[in-house]
Design a protein around this motif. Structure first.
Motif, PDB file in Angstrom:
ATOM      1  N   SER A  70     -38.353  12.154  19.631  1.00  0.00           N
ATOM      2  CA  SER A  70     -37.572  12.311  20.856  1.00  0.00           C
ATOM      3  C   SER A  70     -36.540  11.203  21.026  1.00  0.00           C
ATOM      4  CB  SER A  70     -38.503  12.334  22.074  1.00  0.00           C
ATOM      5  OG  SER A  70     -39.139  11.080  22.244  1.00  0.00           O
ATOM      6  N   ALA A  71     -36.735  10.103  20.298  1.00  0.00           N
ATOM      7  CA  ALA A  71     -35.784   8.980  20.369  1.00  0.00           C
ATOM      8  C   ALA A  71     -34.788   9.013  19.216  1.00  0.00           C
ATOM      9  CB  ALA A  71     -36.547   7.653  20.362  1.00  0.00           C
ATOM     10  N   LEU A  72     -35.298   8.978  17.968  1.00  0.00           N
ATOM     11  CA  LEU A  72     -34.448   9.003  16.771  1.00  0.00           C
ATOM     12  C   LEU A  72     -35.305   9.430  15.593  1.00  0.00           C
ATOM     13  CD1 LEU A  72     -31.768   8.367  15.286  1.00  0.00           C
ATOM     14  CD2 LEU A  72     -32.584   6.000  15.047  1.00  0.00           C
TER      15      LEU A  72
ATOM     16  N   HIS B 177     -37.005   7.174  10.070  1.00  0.00           N
ATOM     17  CA  HIS B 177     -37.682   6.697  11.278  1.00  0.00           C
ATOM     18  C   HIS B 177     -38.958   7.484  11.574  1.00  0.00           C
ATOM     19  CE1 HIS B 177     -33.598   5.182  11.567  1.00  0.00           C
ATOM     20  NE2 HIS B 177     -34.028   4.283  12.435  1.00  0.00           N
TER      21      HIS B 177
ATOM     22  N   ASN C 227     -33.326  -0.585   9.874  1.00  0.00           N
ATOM     23  CA  ASN C 227     -34.443   0.216  10.380  1.00  0.00           C
ATOM     24  C   ASN C 227     -35.659  -0.695  10.517  1.00  0.00           C
ATOM     25  OD1 ASN C 227     -36.532   1.958  10.948  1.00  0.00           O
ATOM     26  ND2 ASN C 227     -36.028   3.448   9.356  1.00  0.00           N
TER      27      ASN C 227
ATOM     28  N   THR D 218     -44.283  12.179  18.210  1.00  0.00           N
ATOM     29  CA  THR D 218     -43.589  12.802  19.341  1.00  0.00           C
ATOM     30  C   THR D 218     -42.600  11.829  19.975  1.00  0.00           C
ATOM     31  OG1 THR D 218     -45.507  14.198  19.785  1.00  0.00           O
ATOM     32  CG2 THR D 218     -43.908  13.938  21.570  1.00  0.00           C
ATOM     33  N   ASN D 219     -43.060  10.617  20.213  1.00  0.00           N
ATOM     34  CA  ASN D 219     -42.182   9.611  20.824  1.00  0.00           C
ATOM     35  C   ASN D 219     -40.993   9.286  19.928  1.00  0.00           C
ATOM     36  OD1 ASN D 219     -43.831   9.479  23.050  1.00  0.00           O
ATOM     37  ND2 ASN D 219     -44.913   7.636  22.382  1.00  0.00           N
ATOM     38  N   GLN D 220     -41.253   9.194  18.612  1.00  0.00           N
ATOM     39  CA  GLN D 220     -40.176   8.823  17.705  1.00  0.00           C
ATOM     40  C   GLN D 220     -39.135   9.931  17.567  1.00  0.00           C
ATOM     41  OE1 GLN D 220     -39.736   5.705  16.283  1.00  0.00           O
ATOM     42  NE2 GLN D 220     -37.722   6.599  15.884  1.00  0.00           N
TER      43      GLN D 220
END
Length: 379
Positions: A58-60, A269, A69, A54-56
């Motif tokens: 929402s970022a990229l 990512h 990377n 979820t965090n990833q």
């Protein structure tokens, strides 16, 4: 538009899952002892896994391999630390078939040879060279059959020696515990002699750990039960806990070259975030210890059931063999007891591939249902 009808389907429609359980549209709870072909390693909807993805996203979520990377480096370092494969290099892709395809490609590039030796009942994927090395003519199209592959029996060390000494074999590829083929294993002496023969004949030794890796065998990789050093190790299934990710670990003696391998989506990512969450959970929750503890408990019960003729596999990659075909038994387990299990090319084998988070009470639930059905068969 109809779906291309290539899958025989059970009449179950999962809509959610948590831990070792799956729930259908009627909120019926199913015990998942198959993990979607051994894919679910740390349990469905693990909170750390959900948070990481979820965090990833929402970022990229994605960018190509044309840029830096750092998540790939972090994943590679964590994998090296937990697996014990010191010095190996990591190439990331999207699936087990891709992993084996790239493993065979590296072997052919580096040896300048093209024939592959594989083994009876082996399964390595459905892409070009991977499916050609799979012992199932029904899924090998003529375009795949152009690949040069020799299929040998497990433990036929003289056959391996004869083929490698012909000088045209780029790789020997082996599942140290066969998956689809039915949980067969060769002897330690055979694996170790194959490793030595490969090294003596400029041939790559490829460990297909797509299903048996990531702790499922009771060690991080199944080959680690033996004294061997693979040139390439292929990984996928449990690596992403359901997110598509695969890869190969490449021995440090093998030099990379720009353009040798490539992928659009591999190592993106979001995939790396999923892969890191899996590794962190395996470490934090001591899941490999759990594999060994629950496996010992499972086997102790299985040995008391006379209808079980053979217990195959290691860790939580297990097979129960009967003297009858298990298709109807699997249907009874899923429809009457709400328990998912797996089959194999050996029609008398019931495959058990649960999440590595399984507890002993889940084993008890399974054997209670199994005993009831076996008693009904006898009556």
């Amino acid at each position: 538009m109809p779906l291309f009808d290539v899958y025989p389907l059970y009449n179950v429609t999962p809509v959610s899952a948590n831990g070792i359980h799956v729930y259908d549209e009627n909120n019926t709870e199913y015990l998942d002892l198959y993990g979607g072909h051994a894919v679910i390693s740390i349990g469905h909807a693990h909170p750390k896994y959900v948070e990481a993805i979820t965090n990833q996203v929402s970022a990229l979520g994605f960018y190509s391999n044309a840029i830096q990377n750092p998540l790939q480096v972090e994943l590679a370092d964590k994998l090296e630390a937990l697996s014990g494969c010191d010095g190996y290099n990591l190439f990331l892709c999207n699936s087990g078939a891709e992993a084996n395809e790239n493993a065979l490609k590296v072997a052919s590039f580096k040896t300048d040879k093209s024939r592959v030796v594989a083994f009876k009942n082996g399964f390595h994927g459905r892409t070009s060279a991977a499916v050609a090395a799979t012992d199932n003519p029904n899924i090998i199209a003529p375009i795949n059959a152009q690949q040069k592959v020799t299929i040998l029996e497990f433990n036929d060390i003289e056959g391996v020696k004869t083929e490698l000494e012909k000088g045209d074999v780029c790789a020997v590829i082996v599942e140290f515990i066969q998956g689809v083929g039915g949980l067969d294993q060769a002897t330690a002496e055979f694996y170790e002699q194959v490793d030595a023969l490969c090294k003596a004949n400029n041939t790559f030794f490829i460990a297909d750990e797509v299903q048996s890796g990531y702790g499922r065998s009771g060690k991080f990789f199944a080959f680690q039960h033996y004294n061997v050093t693979p040139d390439v190790i292929s990984i996928a299934k449990g690596m992403g806990n359901g997110f598509p990710i695969g890869g190969i670990l490449i021995h440090p003696s093998i030099e990379a070259k720009y353009g040798m391998l490539g992928t659009t989506f591999g190592g993106n990512h979001l995939a790396c975030a999923a892969g890191l969450a899996v590794l962190n959970t395996i470490e934090d929750e001591n899941l490999i210890d759990n594999v060994n503890n629950v496996s010992e408990y499972f086997n102790s019960i299985a040995k008391t059931i006379p209808q079980i003729k053979n217990i195959k596999g290691r860790g939580l990659m297990l097979g129960l063999e009967f003297d009858f075909e298990v298709g109807d038994l699997r249907k009874k387990l899923i429809y009457d007891h709400h328990i998912f299990t797996g089959g194999a090319s050996n029609k008398k084998l019931l495959r058990i591939l649960p999440p590595l988070t399984i507890a002993k009470e889940h084993v008890d639930q399974f054997f209670k249902a199994l005993k009831k059905e076996l008693e009904a068969v006898e009556v």
